[in-house]
Design a protein around this motif. Structure first.
Motif, PDB file in Angstrom:
ATOM      1  N   PRO A 118       6.700   4.809   0.054  1.00  0.00           N
ATOM      2  CA  PRO A 118       6.012   3.936  -0.905  1.00  0.00           C
ATOM      3  C   PRO A 118       6.942   2.831  -1.392  1.00  0.00           C
ATOM      4  CG  PRO A 118       5.636   6.256  -1.421  1.00  0.00           C
ATOM      5  CD  PRO A 118       6.698   6.216  -0.365  1.00  0.00           C
ATOM      6  N   GLY A 119       6.419   1.653  -1.538  1.00  0.00           N
ATOM      7  CA  GLY A 119       7.246   0.532  -1.960  1.00  0.00           C
ATOM      8  C   GLY A 119       6.405  -0.696  -2.196  1.00  0.00           C
TER       9      GLY A 119
ATOM     10  N   THR B 125      -4.552   4.395 -10.156  1.00  0.00           N
ATOM     11  CA  THR B 125      -4.947   3.889  -8.847  1.00  0.00           C
ATOM     12  C   THR B 125      -3.793   4.056  -7.865  1.00  0.00           C
ATOM     13  OG1 THR B 125      -4.240   1.657  -9.434  1.00  0.00           O
ATOM     14  CG2 THR B 125      -6.549   2.222  -9.838  1.00  0.00           C
ATOM     15  N   ALA B 126      -4.137   4.086  -6.583  1.00  0.00           N
ATOM     16  CA  ALA B 126      -3.121   4.274  -5.551  1.00  0.00           C
ATOM     17  C   ALA B 126      -2.315   3.014  -5.301  1.00  0.00           C
ATOM     18  CB  ALA B 126      -3.774   4.747  -4.249  1.00  0.00           C
ATOM     19  N   TRP B 127      -2.832   1.871  -5.709  1.00  0.00           N
ATOM     20  CA  TRP B 127      -2.098   0.620  -5.485  1.00  0.00           C
ATOM     21  C   TRP B 127      -2.372  -0.343  -6.631  1.00  0.00           C
ATOM     22  CZ3 TRP B 127      -4.811  -4.019  -4.820  1.00  0.00           C
ATOM     23  CH2 TRP B 127      -6.180  -3.892  -4.579  1.00  0.00           C
TER      24      TRP B 127
ATOM     25  N   ARG C 182       1.146   3.639  -3.184  1.00  0.00           N
ATOM     26  CA  ARG C 182       1.665   4.997  -3.000  1.00  0.00           C
ATOM     27  C   ARG C 182       1.227   5.611  -1.688  1.00  0.00           C
ATOM     28  NH1 ARG C 182      -0.693   8.318  -5.795  1.00  0.00           N
ATOM     29  NH2 ARG C 182      -2.253   7.165  -6.970  1.00  0.00           N
ATOM     30  N   ILE C 183       0.324   4.937  -0.959  1.00  0.00           N
ATOM     31  CA  ILE C 183      -0.215   5.478   0.286  1.00  0.00           C
ATOM     32  C   ILE C 183      -0.144   4.404   1.363  1.00  0.00           C
ATOM     33  CG2 ILE C 183      -1.771   7.106  -0.869  1.00  0.00           C
ATOM     34  CD1 ILE C 183      -4.019   5.086  -0.449  1.00  0.00           C
ATOM     35  N   PRO C 184      -0.089   4.787   2.641  1.00  0.00           N
ATOM     36  CA  PRO C 184      -0.161   3.785   3.712  1.00  0.00           C
ATOM     37  C   PRO C 184      -1.517   3.088   3.675  1.00  0.00           C
ATOM     38  CG  PRO C 184       0.600   5.909   4.550  1.00  0.00           C
ATOM     39  CD  PRO C 184       0.113   6.148   3.166  1.00  0.00           C
ATOM     40  N   ALA C 185      -1.497   1.772   3.690  1.00  0.00           N
ATOM     41  CA  ALA C 185      -2.742   1.024   3.563  1.00  0.00           C
ATOM     42  C   ALA C 185      -2.528  -0.394   4.064  1.00  0.00           C
ATOM     43  CB  ALA C 185      -3.229   1.004   2.112  1.00  0.00           C
ATOM     44  N   ALA C 186      -3.633  -1.073   4.334  1.00  0.00           N
ATOM     45  CA  ALA C 186      -3.636  -2.485   4.703  1.00  0.00           C
ATOM     46  C   ALA C 186      -4.404  -3.250   3.633  1.00  0.00           C
ATOM     47  CB  ALA C 186      -4.270  -2.689   6.080  1.00  0.00           C
ATOM     48  N   PHE C 187      -3.889  -4.406   3.276  1.00  0.00           N
ATOM     49  CA  PHE C 187      -4.480  -5.211   2.212  1.00  0.00           C
ATOM     50  C   PHE C 187      -4.784  -6.602   2.749  1.00  0.00           C
ATOM     51  CE2 PHE C 187      -1.667  -2.091   0.337  1.00  0.00           C
ATOM     52  CZ  PHE C 187      -2.471  -1.498  -0.615  1.00  0.00           C
TER      53      PHE C 187
END
Length: 743
Positions: A474-475, A420-422, A440-445
């Motif tokens: 990524p972090g 999964t990406a996150w 691993r990708i720009p995203a909002a949670f």
């Protein structure tokens, strides 16, 4: 050929208009066209002088055409009008449907450019070849039609972008036209190879076909073909043997028959894969059992005589049987997964034995087990093009799947990648849930607390959001949620896509973090008791709004500090009724506006409403402040996402302008910080040591004068001395504004 317009007026144009002097071109000496490939030797074809003035040879076309025409017969079966073009070197390039685009009149039902299933050997240009085929469109009876193949020398087609074919059925005067355009120019081509399937015609009719180029370069070919009636096919019977997974074919007395099982596709009946492919010659009066791999609706039995180009008979007995639309249908389909998390897109390609066009929607599985139920997601239908199903704005996850539905059956196919990406994990710090997010990708949670009731866990307000901006490395991301009820769960999902699976986390708080939990509980109890004892003293005056804003700033240097920050913020909001502005609670607005605009907007709002900026200090804050000072001295630009650094710049400006930071208050927890950790430039601010000087801090946040002594030290005094680290402290009152600490 030398007289008249060098381009010529073109071939005949429409129905009812006979070609002058026969079927060939209208200008120059005419070569009459006879039947091509069936009843006669098939002379025909004409080439005129091109617009460039270069000579052309009529004899080449007339000599080659008789050798390239296919014999008449039943021909192939066509189930969809298509055009195939190969604009690269003859015999070297591959046929591609997307090399061309086609346009036609209404009689040809919008043919599309596609790759032929089995292209024949390339023709030697110039050539125009006609042959008989059978057109079987869906829900329509089969009828004879005319297949057209042509080859043109690319060396004499300079500037030509397309071809124009004209059809005329003699006797009925029914006419039609087809245009084939080259999508892109190809250098180094030696010949154009084009195949059209096919022009519908009546049995016994003769069809005239003419060709010219677009734009007209003086090249014209014309030909005719008689569409003969199709002879009857062989007779046979069959029986389904489900226990043997086979079909028994019986041949009556008479000539032997060649029988086989096949899958009826768009244009032909394709042979079964090995080892099930069998083509057996069965003598008259005998029978044979042919095994099959999967019971699918397009499974057919085909029989023909042993001689070449024999008429064929075909039975497809499973088209209307519900048994053929069960699990075996989906077992015959190969799913190719092209889903990518970086594009937030789910994509799958279907390779099926039968021409299927199922409907694909999203569903989410409760567990990774294939037997787990998959719950449908509304309004999530994927788009389909050439058996490729695509849905955008999806958080790609192994348990977020496609449900393919066709007729009375369905199948669930999940992404084939298990990664999964996150990922998210949760830990407990006091009365806070600390979410650790790695992406691993720009995203909002987004996250929300929930309570399990009857197997369901519905999210409750408020909603907490954190964003990893575009372009950032990524972090890890952190999100703190206050726990109001022990045993609460939290739902976490991506909020920047349309379709996402909510992940449920229920931490176990029974045996972990008792020390920090006790501290936070004691702090909450202290605040509650103080509020009860001092309610009258802290009640605002009439006309003064009770919910004065408090902007809470801090440095995220340790999880313990974050836990205490959130505990204090929650007690100020619920117990004192303060309008607390905390970045962890407003990460959604912060992600949309940006860190600096959000901070400046909140600072302006607090100033207009006579609120307070509460700066919670720690040893980590002192280190970050020193780093900020070094960056300011060197002229290093600050991080656009660093709220603490932006707050220090804002405070520095206000201290430099007014000489003191009006509306700013500093506080620190005694177990995490000492007065010496407060930098000298910040010592003019009103400073409070927690939890010892909590009553004074609450009064400052209320905008009230310091509470009377008996209010500060009523029943709360004993509780304060019971807090860890507070029993040995003195009882000195809070420092007044402007007093230095640690000196």
């Amino acid at each position: 050929m030398d007289g008249g317009d060098p381009r010529g007026p073109g071939p005949w144009r429409g129905p009812g208009e006979a070609p002058p002097g026969g079927v060939g071109g209208p200008a120059g000496p005419h070569v009459p066209v006879q039947e091509c490939g069936g009843a006669g030797p098939g002379r025909g074809g004409e080439r005129r002088r091109s617009a460039m003035g270069r000579p052309v040879l009529l004899a080449a076309a007339a000599a080659l055409l008789p050798l390239l025409l296919l014999p008449s017969g039943t021909g192939a079966t066509v189930t969809r009008l298509r055009v195939s073009a190969n604009f690269v070197s003859a015999g070297e390039g591959r046929w591609r449907g997307k090399e061309c685009r086609a346009a036609a009149d209404r009689t040809l039902s919008r043919p599309r450019c596609r790759r032929p299933p089995r292209p024949g050997p390339p023709l030697e240009p110039p050539a125009l070849s006609l042959s008989r085929a059978r057109l079987c469109l869906p829900a329509q009876p089969c009828q004879p039609c005319l297949r057209v193949r042509l080859a043109l020398p690319a060396s004499e087609l300079g500037g030509v972008r397309g071809l124009h074919l004209t059809f005329l059925e003699l006797g009925s005067n029914r006419a039609g036209w087809l245009q084939v355009w080259q999508r892109r120019r190809v250098s180094g081509s030696s010949a154009w190879q084009v195949q059209f399937d096919c022009f519908p015609a009546e049995s016994g009719r003769q069809v005239l076909v003419s060709l010219r180029t677009i734009p007209d370069r003086g090249l014209a070919l014309s030909c005719s073909h008689a569409v003969t009636a199709e002879p009857p096919g062989p007779v046979f019977t069959h029986a389904w043997l489900p226990e043997l997974r086979a079909i028994e074919v019986r041949v009556p007395a008479g000539p032997p028959l060649m029988v086989r099982l096949c899958h009826q596709l768009a244009l032909e009946c394709e042979e079964l894969p090995r080892p099930f492919h069998q083509q057996v010659l069965v003598p008259g009066g005998h029978h044979i059992s042919l095994p099959y791999e999967f019971l699918v609706p397009c499974l057919c039995v085909e029989a023909s005589y042993s001689h070449h180009d024999s008429p064929r008979s075909k039975h497809c007995p499973f088209r209307d049987r519900p048994d053929a639309y069960g699990p075996e249908l989906w077992s015959s389909v190969h799913f190719h997964d092209f889903s990518t998390s970086s594009k937030d897109q789910m994509a799958m390609l279907l390779s099926a034995s039968c021409p299927l066009h199922p409907r694909a929607t999203l569903c989410w599985r409760e567990a990774a087990d294939e037997a787990a139920p998959c719950h449908d997601i509304p309004n999530s239908t994927a788009s389909e093009d050439e058996q490729v199903y695509v849905l955008d704005k999806v958080d790609v996850h192994p348990q977020l799947c496609f449900r393919f539905s066709y007729k009375n059956s369905s199948h669930v196919e999940c992404p084939h990648q298990s990664e999964t990406a996150w990922n998210v994990s949760v830990s407990v710090w006091g009365l806070q849930l600390h979410l650790h997010l790695t992406s691993r990708i720009p995203a909002a949670f987004s996250a929300a607390l929930c309570q399990r009731r009857g197997g369901q866990c519905e999210p409750e307000a408020p909603l907490y959001t954190v964003t990893q901006p575009e372009g950032s490395a990524p972090g890890e991301l952190a999100l703190l949620l206050p726990v109001q009820v022990l045993g609460s769960c939290v739902l976490v999902w991506r909020s920047d896509v349309h379709f996402a699976r909510k992940q449920l986390l229920c931490p176990d708080v029974s045996r972990r973090h008792f020390g920090l939990l006790g501290l936070v509980l004691a702090l909450g109890l202290v605040v509650t008791v103080l509020l009860l004892n001092c309610r009258g003293a802290w009640r605002p005056n009439d006309g003064v709004p009770g919910r004065r804003p408090v902007l809470l700033l801090y440095s995220p240097d340790s999880e313990e500090h974050l836990g205490l920050v959130c505990a204090l913020a929650e007690r100020l909001r619920t117990g004192l009724g303060c309008d607390v502005r905390l970045d962890l609670w407003e990460a959604g607005g912060l992600g949309q506006a940006g860190a600096l605009p959000w901070l400046y907007a909140q600072r302006g709002r607090v100033g207009r409403q006579r609120g307070t900026v509460l700066l919670l200090w720690s040893r980590g804050s002192a280190r970050l402040f020193h780093r900020w000072q070094v960056g300011m001295a060197d002229g290093t630009p600050g991080d656009a996402h660093d709220i603490f650094g932006a707050a220090m710049a804002c405070l520095h400006g206000e201290l430099g302008t007014a000489g003191r930071g009006g509306g700013w208050v500093l506080a620190y927890f005694s177990r995490l910080c000492s007065p010496r950790d407060v930098p000298r430039p910040l010592r003019p601010l009103p400073t409070y040591r927690l939890p010892r000087q909590l009553p004074g801090l609450l009064g400052a946040l209320r905008g009230s004068p310091p509470a009377p002594r008996h209010c500060r030290w009523g029943r709360a005094g004993a509780l304060l001395h019971r807090l860890p680290g507070c029993a040995r402290e003195g009882s000195s009152p809070p420092r007044p504004p402007g007093a230095a600490s640690g000196t």
